[in-house]
Design a protein around this motif. Structure first.
Motif, PDB file in Angstrom:
ATOM      1  N   PRO A  61      47.141  52.631  43.897  1.00 10.56           N
ATOM      2  CA  PRO A  61      47.561  52.336  42.517  1.00 10.56           C
ATOM      3  C   PRO A  61      47.063  50.950  42.103  1.00 10.56           C
ATOM      4  CG  PRO A  61      49.411  53.141  43.814  1.00 10.56           C
ATOM      5  CD  PRO A  61      48.280  52.903  44.775  1.00 10.56           C
ATOM      6  N   CYS A  62      46.470  50.852  40.917  1.00 14.63           N
ATOM      7  CA  CYS A  62      45.853  49.586  40.523  1.00 14.63           C
ATOM      8  C   CYS A  62      45.615  49.546  39.021  1.00 14.63           C
ATOM      9  CB  CYS A  62      44.518  49.421  41.245  1.00 14.63           C
ATOM     10  SG  CYS A  62      43.689  47.885  40.803  1.00 14.63           S
ATOM     11  N   GLY A  63      45.953  48.430  38.396  1.00  9.66           N
ATOM     12  CA  GLY A  63      45.736  48.277  36.963  1.00  9.66           C
ATOM     13  C   GLY A  63      44.524  47.423  36.628  1.00  9.66           C
ATOM     14  N   GLY A  87      35.784  40.708  43.087  1.00  8.41           N
ATOM     15  CA  GLY A  87      36.903  40.190  43.867  1.00  8.41           C
ATOM     16  C   GLY A  87      37.976  41.249  44.085  1.00  8.41           C
ATOM     17  N   HIS A  88      38.235  42.057  43.042  1.00 10.79           N
ATOM     18  CA  HIS A  88      39.307  43.054  43.137  1.00 10.79           C
ATOM     19  C   HIS A  88      38.917  44.230  44.034  1.00 10.79           C
ATOM     20  CE1 HIS A  88      43.099  44.437  40.787  1.00 10.79           C
ATOM     21  NE2 HIS A  88      43.107  44.907  42.018  1.00 10.79           N
ATOM     22  N   THR A  89      37.676  44.687  43.908  1.00 12.51           N
ATOM     23  CA  THR A  89      37.210  45.757  44.800  1.00 12.51           C
ATOM     24  C   THR A  89      37.224  45.273  46.254  1.00 12.51           C
ATOM     25  OG1 THR A  89      35.884  46.847  43.107  1.00 12.51           O
ATOM     26  CG2 THR A  89      35.212  47.211  45.381  1.00 12.51           C
ATOM     27  N   PRO A 142      51.054  40.069  38.914  1.00  7.43           N
ATOM     28  CA  PRO A 142      49.952  39.358  38.240  1.00  7.43           C
ATOM     29  C   PRO A 142      48.784  39.045  39.176  1.00  7.43           C
ATOM     30  CG  PRO A 142      51.746  37.851  38.705  1.00  7.43           C
ATOM     31  CD  PRO A 142      52.175  39.183  39.234  1.00  7.43           C
ATOM     32  N   ASP A 143      48.138  40.086  39.716  1.00  6.30           N
ATOM     33  CA  ASP A 143      47.072  39.836  40.694  1.00  6.30           C
ATOM     34  C   ASP A 143      45.749  39.438  40.035  1.00  6.30           C
ATOM     35  OD1 ASP A 143      46.779  42.436  39.732  1.00  6.30           O
ATOM     36  OD2 ASP A 143      46.239  43.310  41.666  1.00  6.30           O
ATOM     37  N   GLN A 144      45.302  40.221  39.045  1.00  5.15           N
ATOM     38  CA  GLN A 144      44.007  39.912  38.413  1.00  5.15           C
ATOM     39  C   GLN A 144      44.221  39.124  37.122  1.00  5.15           C
ATOM     40  OE1 GLN A 144      41.189  43.178  38.007  1.00  5.15           O
ATOM     41  NE2 GLN A 144      40.086  42.152  36.373  1.00  5.15           N
ATOM     42  N   CYS A 164      39.138  43.027  47.519  1.00  8.26           N
ATOM     43  CA  CYS A 164      40.538  42.870  47.913  1.00  8.26           C
ATOM     44  C   CYS A 164      41.109  44.185  48.451  1.00  8.26           C
ATOM     45  CB  CYS A 164      41.342  42.384  46.709  1.00  8.26           C
ATOM     46  SG  CYS A 164      43.095  42.148  47.032  1.00  8.26           S
ATOM     47  N   HIS A 165      40.893  45.286  47.730  1.00  6.28           N
ATOM     48  CA  HIS A 165      41.416  46.574  48.203  1.00  6.28           C
ATOM     49  C   HIS A 165      40.726  47.021  49.484  1.00  6.28           C
ATOM     50  CE1 HIS A 165      44.205  47.247  45.052  1.00  6.28           C
ATOM     51  NE2 HIS A 165      43.307  47.325  44.094  1.00  6.28           N
ATOM     52  N   LEU A 166      39.419  46.821  49.538  1.00  5.85           N
ATOM     53  CA  LEU A 166      38.664  47.214  50.727  1.00  5.85           C
ATOM     54  C   LEU A 166      39.142  46.418  51.944  1.00  5.85           C
ATOM     55  CD1 LEU A 166      36.341  49.252  50.868  1.00  5.85           C
ATOM     56  CD2 LEU A 166      34.748  47.313  50.851  1.00  5.85           C
TER      57      LEU A 166
HETATM   58 ZN   LIG Z   1      44.279  46.522  42.494  1.00  5.67          ZN
END
Ligand SMILES: [Zn+2]
Length: 292
Positions: A252-254, A132-134, A51-53, A136-138
């Motif tokens: 991998p990301c939803g 925030g999500h972009t 449950p990240d985002q 986070c991966h970066l």
């Molecule tokens: Zn993600």
């Protein structure tokens, strides 16, 4: 009362905010709420397993008044029972199950099976969570790179070929508006895998500078970001893809994302060591600043 036999078609990975769809199923979800399942949706739900985002904010409207969507969660059914969020007993994608987006609205909302509803996700909330999500991966990739020389044994590679500290040590990841919080366990098994946790504990500011410099460089590259997917169903595999100067990174990301790093003016990382019942935990907090 029939339960859907196909995964919900999701259009948020392509950036959609609005959708018009038929209501397939409505049932009480407890807590004074109704779970509303539609054929397709533009509304991002919080995932059950990771449950990240958080869910989008927004509304749903049938013929009458507009209803606030209080939350949205992933649901699953084997055709008999609807299981919501943490109550889902199987892994996403399990054969014979349908994976659905359950929009949670107040119990007295005038929404019924067969209705045609207009779903609207709030644009500002979506953009802040996507930023925030972009980020986070970066930041995870920048962290892996900054920590690459602290491994004394071979470790599995990340999307850019660096030892995948993020993938190996991550305990939890939370996306917030314009930011993220990732927690990494610096435990015995990480030390056994060859990671030098001791020297890291005295060099958090050096780590912050290395990660910040890398993030500045990547943002200056203006790399394109996109979400790739195997299909349009909720359970189909999706990935965050970023065309960085070092190569194409694929994770991998939803979730939902920006379209380009040019939308960011900065991503600012902070590091802190916290204690979790005797295990040191490295906490990376990122703040993403949008250009507009
Ligand atoms: Zn993600």
């Amino acid at each position: 009362m029939t339960l859907p036999s196909h995964d919900t078609i999701v259009t948020y990975p392509a950036g959609d905010l609005s959708a018009t769809s038929r209501v397939l199923h409505v049932e009480p979800a407890g807590d004074g709420r109704l779970a509303v399942i539609t054929e397709h949706t533009s509304f991002h739900p919080v995932d059950a397993a990771w449950p990240d985002q958080p869910a989008d904010a927004g509304t749903m409207r049938a013929a009458g008044p507009t209803h606030v969507i209080r939350d949205a969660v992933v649901a699953a059914t084997d055709g008999e029972t609807l299981h919501l969020g943490a109550d889902i007993p199987v892994r996403t994608g399990t054969e014979g199950w349908s994976f659905l987006v359950a929009h949670l609205v107040d119990e007295d909302s005038a929404i019924a099976e067969g209705d045609e509803v207009a779903i609207e996700a709030d644009a500002a909330t979506r953009r802040a969570l996507s930023a925030g999500h972009t980020a986070c991966h970066l930041a995870a990739l920048a962290l892996n790179r900054a920590l690459a020389d602290r491994w004394s044994k071979p470790a599995r590679d990340d999307a850019l070929g660096n030892p995948d500290f993020d993938g190996i040590a991550i305990e939890s990841s939370r996306i917030v508006a314009n930011g993220s919080v990732d927690r990494y366990r610096l435990n015995k098994s990480l030390r056994r895998a060859g990671f030098d946790t001791a020297s890291l504990q005295g060099d958090l500011d050096g780590l912050r500078r290395a990660v910040a410099d890398q993030l500045d460089g990547w943002i200056a590259s203006g790399a394109v970001v996109r979400v790739e997917r195997d299909g349009e169903g909720l359970a189909d595999r999706r990935a965050w893809v970023c065309e960085l100067p070092e190569g194409t990174a694929r994770i991998p990301c939803g979730g939902t994302h920006l379209d380009s790093l040019t939308e960011l003016s900065a991503v600012l990382p902070r590091f802190e060591l916290v204690d979790d019942g005797g295990t040191p935990v490295l906490e990376m907090t990122c703040g993403a600043r949008l250009r507009h």
